[in-house]
Design a protein around this motif. Structure first.
Motif, PDB file in Angstrom:
ATOM      1  N   PHE A  98      14.654  18.267   3.359  1.00 46.02           N
ATOM      2  CA  PHE A  98      14.387  17.764   1.954  1.00 46.02           C
ATOM      3  C   PHE A  98      14.044  16.286   1.835  1.00 46.02           C
ATOM      4  CE2 PHE A  98      15.976  15.812  -2.149  1.00 46.02           C
ATOM      5  CZ  PHE A  98      15.408  16.716  -3.020  1.00 46.02           C
ATOM      6  N   LYS A  99      14.530  15.380   2.577  1.00 47.71           N
ATOM      7  CA  LYS A  99      14.159  13.936   2.807  1.00 47.71           C
ATOM      8  C   LYS A  99      12.849  13.890   3.297  1.00 47.71           C
ATOM      9  CE  LYS A  99      18.638  12.159   2.917  1.00 47.71           C
ATOM     10  NZ  LYS A  99      19.833  11.871   4.022  1.00 47.71           N
ATOM     11  N   ILE A 100      12.479  14.766   4.596  1.00 47.56           N
ATOM     12  CA  ILE A 100      11.272  14.742   5.032  1.00 47.56           C
ATOM     13  C   ILE A 100      10.037  15.176   4.201  1.00 47.56           C
ATOM     14  CG2 ILE A 100       9.814  15.914   7.137  1.00 47.56           C
ATOM     15  CD1 ILE A 100      12.316  15.672   8.693  1.00 47.56           C
ATOM     16  N   VAL A 101      10.500  16.202   3.318  1.00 48.37           N
ATOM     17  CA  VAL A 101       9.464  16.766   2.329  1.00 48.37           C
ATOM     18  C   VAL A 101       9.123  15.490   1.412  1.00 48.37           C
ATOM     19  CG1 VAL A 101       8.804  18.299   0.570  1.00 48.37           C
ATOM     20  CG2 VAL A 101       9.877  19.074   2.523  1.00 48.37           C
ATOM     21  N   ARG A 102      10.137  14.868   0.965  1.00 45.65           N
ATOM     22  CA  ARG A 102       9.914  13.912   0.381  1.00 45.65           C
ATOM     23  C   ARG A 102       8.970  12.844   0.884  1.00 45.65           C
ATOM     24  NH1 ARG A 102       8.590  12.484  -4.386  1.00 45.65           N
ATOM     25  NH2 ARG A 102       8.937  10.270  -4.796  1.00 45.65           N
ATOM     26  N   VAL A 103       9.172  12.489   1.906  1.00 44.63           N
ATOM     27  CA  VAL A 103       8.490  11.436   2.634  1.00 44.63           C
ATOM     28  C   VAL A 103       6.895  11.691   2.812  1.00 44.63           C
ATOM     29  CG1 VAL A 103       8.011  10.355   4.741  1.00 44.63           C
ATOM     30  CG2 VAL A 103      10.300  10.305   3.748  1.00 44.63           C
ATOM     31  N   LEU A 104       6.743  12.956   3.071  1.00 46.99           N
ATOM     32  CA  LEU A 104       5.556  13.447   3.246  1.00 46.99           C
ATOM     33  C   LEU A 104       4.668  13.654   1.924  1.00 46.99           C
ATOM     34  CD1 LEU A 104       6.070  16.329   5.641  1.00 46.99           C
ATOM     35  CD2 LEU A 104       4.769  14.552   6.094  1.00 46.99           C
ATOM     36  N   GLU A 105       5.368  14.035   0.780  1.00 44.91           N
ATOM     37  CA  GLU A 105       4.975  13.866  -0.615  1.00 44.91           C
ATOM     38  C   GLU A 105       4.296  12.464  -0.796  1.00 44.91           C
ATOM     39  OE1 GLU A 105       7.338  17.330  -2.732  1.00 44.91           O
ATOM     40  OE2 GLU A 105       7.906  15.387  -3.003  1.00 44.91           O
ATOM     41  N   LEU A 106       5.379  11.325  -0.302  1.00 46.38           N
ATOM     42  CA  LEU A 106       4.903  10.086  -0.746  1.00 46.38           C
ATOM     43  C   LEU A 106       3.483   9.638  -0.041  1.00 46.38           C
ATOM     44  CD1 LEU A 106       8.232   8.249  -0.649  1.00 46.38           C
ATOM     45  CD2 LEU A 106       7.093   8.526  -2.429  1.00 46.38           C
ATOM     46  N   LEU A 107       3.547  10.045   1.256  1.00 41.79           N
ATOM     47  CA  LEU A 107       2.334   9.942   2.241  1.00 41.79           C
ATOM     48  C   LEU A 107       1.266  10.552   1.549  1.00 41.79           C
ATOM     49  CD1 LEU A 107       1.484   8.653   4.702  1.00 41.79           C
ATOM     50  CD2 LEU A 107       2.032  10.907   5.916  1.00 41.79           C
ATOM     51  N   GLU A 108       1.437  11.800   0.967  1.00 39.60           N
ATOM     52  CA  GLU A 108       0.136  12.488   0.455  1.00 39.60           C
ATOM     53  C   GLU A 108      -0.452  11.652  -0.692  1.00 39.60           C
ATOM     54  OE1 GLU A 108       1.126  15.940  -2.032  1.00 39.60           O
ATOM     55  OE2 GLU A 108      -0.905  16.891  -1.705  1.00 39.60           O
ATOM     56  N   ALA A 109       0.543  10.996  -1.516  1.00 43.06           N
ATOM     57  CA  ALA A 109       0.156  10.290  -2.699  1.00 43.06           C
ATOM     58  C   ALA A 109      -0.445   9.039  -2.118  1.00 43.06           C
ATOM     59  CB  ALA A 109       1.439   9.878  -3.511  1.00 43.06           C
ATOM     60  N   MET A 110       0.072   8.517  -1.367  1.00 44.17           N
ATOM     61  CA  MET A 110      -0.575   7.392  -0.892  1.00 44.17           C
ATOM     62  C   MET A 110      -1.934   7.420  -0.193  1.00 44.17           C
ATOM     63  SD  MET A 110       2.536   5.379   0.572  1.00 44.17           S
ATOM     64  CE  MET A 110       2.031   3.853   1.299  1.00 44.17           C
ATOM     65  N   VAL A 111      -2.069   8.532   0.595  1.00 41.77           N
ATOM     66  CA  VAL A 111      -3.455   8.877   1.178  1.00 41.77           C
ATOM     67  C   VAL A 111      -4.471   9.300  -0.045  1.00 41.77           C
ATOM     68  CG1 VAL A 111      -4.775  10.511   2.536  1.00 41.77           C
ATOM     69  CG2 VAL A 111      -2.483   9.375   3.520  1.00 41.77           C
ATOM     70  N   ASN A 112      -4.060   9.999  -0.889  1.00 43.83           N
ATOM     71  CA  ASN A 112      -4.855  10.372  -1.995  1.00 43.83           C
ATOM     72  C   ASN A 112      -5.393   8.877  -2.657  1.00 43.83           C
ATOM     73  OD1 ASN A 112      -5.723  12.894  -2.612  1.00 43.83           O
ATOM     74  ND2 ASN A 112      -3.572  13.479  -3.262  1.00 43.83           N
ATOM     75  N   GLN A 113      -4.434   8.230  -2.945  1.00 44.18           N
ATOM     76  CA  GLN A 113      -4.863   7.015  -3.742  1.00 44.18           C
ATOM     77  C   GLN A 113      -5.858   5.937  -2.839  1.00 44.18           C
ATOM     78  OE1 GLN A 113      -3.958   6.419  -6.867  1.00 44.18           O
ATOM     79  NE2 GLN A 113      -5.356   4.852  -6.598  1.00 44.18           N
ATOM     80  N   CYS A 114      -5.580   6.137  -1.564  1.00 43.68           N
ATOM     81  CA  CYS A 114      -6.268   5.184  -0.767  1.00 43.68           C
ATOM     82  C   CYS A 114      -7.787   5.968  -0.594  1.00 43.68           C
ATOM     83  CB  CYS A 114      -5.657   5.208   0.654  1.00 43.68           C
ATOM     84  SG  CYS A 114      -6.417   4.012   1.637  1.00 43.68           S
ATOM     85  N   SER A 115      -8.029   6.996  -0.562  1.00 44.71           N
ATOM     86  CA  SER A 115      -9.027   7.679  -0.469  1.00 44.71           C
ATOM     87  C   SER A 115     -10.093   7.410  -1.900  1.00 44.71           C
ATOM     88  CB  SER A 115      -9.256   9.037  -0.038  1.00 44.71           C
ATOM     89  OG  SER A 115      -8.707   9.774  -1.170  1.00 44.71           O
ATOM     90  N   LEU A 116      -9.378   7.581  -2.727  1.00 44.33           N
ATOM     91  CA  LEU A 116     -10.010   7.345  -4.283  1.00 44.33           C
ATOM     92  C   LEU A 116     -10.459   5.700  -4.071  1.00 44.33           C
ATOM     93  CD1 LEU A 116      -7.755   8.921  -6.916  1.00 44.33           C
ATOM     94  CD2 LEU A 116     -10.101   9.443  -6.474  1.00 44.33           C
ATOM     95  N   ASN A 117      -9.806   4.834  -3.793  1.00 48.32           N
ATOM     96  CA  ASN A 117      -9.777   3.511  -3.630  1.00 48.32           C
ATOM     97  C   ASN A 117     -11.209   3.176  -2.841  1.00 48.32           C
ATOM     98  OD1 ASN A 117      -8.173   3.015  -5.435  1.00 48.32           O
ATOM     99  ND2 ASN A 117      -6.660   1.824  -3.865  1.00 48.32           N
ATOM    100  N   VAL A 118     -11.238   3.825  -1.983  1.00 41.41           N
ATOM    101  CA  VAL A 118     -12.343   3.830  -0.936  1.00 41.41           C
ATOM    102  C   VAL A 118     -13.692   4.215  -1.515  1.00 41.41           C
ATOM    103  CG1 VAL A 118     -13.319   4.488   1.383  1.00 41.41           C
ATOM    104  CG2 VAL A 118     -10.938   3.658   1.426  1.00 41.41           C
ATOM    105  N   GLU A 119     -13.574   5.415  -2.342  1.00 45.76           N
ATOM    106  CA  GLU A 119     -14.643   5.944  -2.939  1.00 45.76           C
ATOM    107  C   GLU A 119     -15.204   5.065  -4.025  1.00 45.76           C
ATOM    108  OE1 GLU A 119     -17.538   8.451  -2.548  1.00 45.76           O
ATOM    109  OE2 GLU A 119     -15.305   8.856  -1.339  1.00 45.76           O
ATOM    110  N   GLU A 120     -14.438   4.443  -4.714  1.00 47.36           N
ATOM    111  CA  GLU A 120     -14.649   3.604  -5.639  1.00 47.36           C
ATOM    112  C   GLU A 120     -15.395   2.247  -5.182  1.00 47.36           C
ATOM    113  OE1 GLU A 120     -11.770   2.021  -8.419  1.00 47.36           O
ATOM    114  OE2 GLU A 120     -11.526   3.997  -9.057  1.00 47.36           O
ATOM    115  N   LEU A 121     -14.836   1.872  -4.253  1.00 46.28           N
ATOM    116  CA  LEU A 121     -15.629   0.703  -3.319  1.00 46.28           C
ATOM    117  C   LEU A 121     -16.771   0.952  -3.041  1.00 46.28           C
ATOM    118  CD1 LEU A 121     -12.496  -0.994  -1.979  1.00 46.28           C
ATOM    119  CD2 LEU A 121     -13.669  -1.912  -3.705  1.00 46.28           C
ATOM    120  N   LYS A 122     -16.844   2.142  -2.329  1.00 42.14           N
ATOM    121  CA  LYS A 122     -18.253   2.457  -1.858  1.00 42.14           C
ATOM    122  C   LYS A 122     -19.308   2.529  -2.689  1.00 42.14           C
ATOM    123  CE  LYS A 122     -17.448   5.330   2.436  1.00 42.14           C
ATOM    124  NZ  LYS A 122     -17.075   6.700   2.651  1.00 42.14           N
TER     125      LYS A 122
END
Lengths: 199, 263
Positions: A54-78
């Motif tokens: 359960f904890k691992i899934v939660r961490v993975l969800e957090l990671l997913e959200a962060m990666v998503n946000q990061c890629s969006l930022n990168v796209e904007e900056l581009k």
């Protein structure tokens, strides 16, 4: 134990800033597979394992959200970068054109901004003509006002002596008054100057 | 062919010769009409009289108050807001001087440099040149010399009456006014001009000034006519005094179109 063709494990070796959402899914696949293996191997521990899962899934969800946000930022900056690059190119080319224009202009030349609503538009000759027309009309207006004043005040009974000027420049009294081109004579009265003729 | 002219307004009747502003810079000290002129005027009833008119041009830097000066006299108004004159404008002011109808054609010119090419065309044929400066701005006084030169270039210097006018008296202290007047009188003497201090805002000296202009211009042109007619032994007062000669009238007729188009 591991399939070399399916390489979801590769995601674990990636640079954190290169990570994509797909990589996160790969990682979660790898971890999920391993958890399943551990679960089947250690009977009696299922409660603790599912807790950990359960904890691992939660961490993975957090990671997913962060990666998503990061890629969006990168796209904007581009995009921002591309826009700035285009802007820079435009300014540079304009500057170059401006320089070229200035090179062609003589010292007495002037640049006109065609987008300026108050830019110079009319020629000197046009202004002269408008002024002449205005002056002519104003002279006519003055004459008409004078005549109107005469009629309004009733100061012009038909037979009263008036100082009147005939077209030939001589004078006559109102008894000689005749219908005719009043306007022309009046204009001439207002403008009948010969330079140097009078004092 | 003929025209109707209403009687001259009561406040435009000049019977006594208007006085100068300062004897230190005036075109003439005499306080009455020239004897010959007075005599000629008295005889007018024996002859018919054509309308006389003098052309006046008003020049000077922008924002010194040329238009305000003219508007105060001709319309008795004063507008606080500044509106630059575009090119030229004119007013006709009708007087009765020593019993004779006399008109001033007052040309107001733009002070802005960019209009000079237009305004200079209107200087031609001026009997009176009024150079205007701002009492609060000494530079505008210095520039009157150039303005006069420009205006004179289009005329015969000996045939024009010149006035130097300091405006905005209401804006300066009496001490400052005195100092500037001192300089202005010096300029006026150099320019062979008559000096006046006025305020278009309060109206101070404006009417007096224009009356002086009208009277001097009137007398000047009357004397010219008298000179001419005495030269040709024409009888004064028998209609030839200020009547336009036939051939002259023809010339005027020919030139009237061009006069309008260039003036």
């Amino acid at each position: 134990m591991e399939d070399p063709d399916s390489s979801p494990e590769l995601a674990l070796e990636k640079d954190p800033f290169q990570l994509t959402v797909e990589d996160v899914y790969d990682i979660s696949y790898v971890i999920g597979r391993d958890l399943l293996k551990i679960g089947s191997e250690s009977k009696g521990q299922s409660g603790r394992i599912s807790e950990l899962q359960f904890k691992i899934v939660r961490v993975l969800e957090l990671l997913e959200a962060m990666v998503n946000q990061c890629s969006l930022n990168v796209e904007e900056l581009k995009m921002e970068k591309d826009n700035l690059k285009k802007e820079l190119e435009r300014v540079l080319s304009e500057g170059a054109r401006g320089d070229a224009g200035q090179l062609n202009l003589g010292p007495d030349k002037q640049v006109i901004d065609l987008t300026d609503p108050n830019r110079p538009r009319f020629t000197l000759q046009e202004l002269r003509e408008v002024l002449q027309e205005r002056n002519r009309l104003k002279a006519q207006l003055l004459i008409v006002q004078e005549e109107l004043q005469c009629y309004k005040s009733g100061s012009i009974p038909p037979n009263e002596e008036q100082f009147v000027t005939m077209e030939n420049g001589s004078t006559a009294s109102s008894t000689e008054r005749a219908a005719g081109n009043n306007e022309y004579t009046m204009i001439k009265r207002l403008f009948s100057f010969k330079p140097g003729k009078q004092a | 062919m003929l025209q109707l002219v209403p009687p001259v307004s009561k406040n435009r009747i000049i019977s006594d010769f208007p006085k100068w502003y300062t004897p230190e810079a005036c075109l003439q000290l005499r306080d009455h009409f020239h004897v010959q002129v007075r005599a000629a005027c008295q005889q007018r009833s024996t002859g018919t009289i054509g309308l006389k008119m003098s052309k006046v041009v008003v020049v000077g830097d922008l924002y010194v108050g040329k238009t305000s000066l003219i508007n105060r006299f001709c319309k008795d108004v004063f507008d606080r807001d500044y509106k630059a004159t575009i090119g030229v404008d004119f007013e006709i002011e009708r007087f009765e001087i020593a019993g004779i109808p006399y008109n001033l054609q007052i040309w107001d010119t733009a002070g802005q440099e960019k209009f000079k090419c237009i305004t200079s065309a209107y200087y031609r044929g001026a009997q009176v040149i009024i150079t205007v400066f701002d009492l609060t701005d000494i530079q505008t006084l210095e520039h009157t010399r150039c303005w006069l030169e420009d205006a004179q270039r289009e005329n015969e210097p000996s045939s024009t009456l010149i006035f130097l006018v300091g405006t905005k008296k209401d804006k300066v202290s009496s001490a400052q006014c005195e100092r500037t007047e001192h300089d202005a009188v010096r300029y006026a003497n150099e320019m062979q001009a008559e000096y006046w201090t006025v305020s278009a805002k309060t109206g101070e000296n404006v009417k007096e000034f224009f009356f002086r202009v009208a009277a001097l211009a009137f007398e000047h042109s009357m004397l010219k006519e008298l000179e001419k007619s005495s030269g040709s032994m024409t009888q004064i007062g028998a209609g030839s005094l200020i009547k336009v000669e036939k051939d002259e009238a023809e010339n005027v007729k020919d030139s009237s179109q061009t006069s309008i188009s260039c003036c």
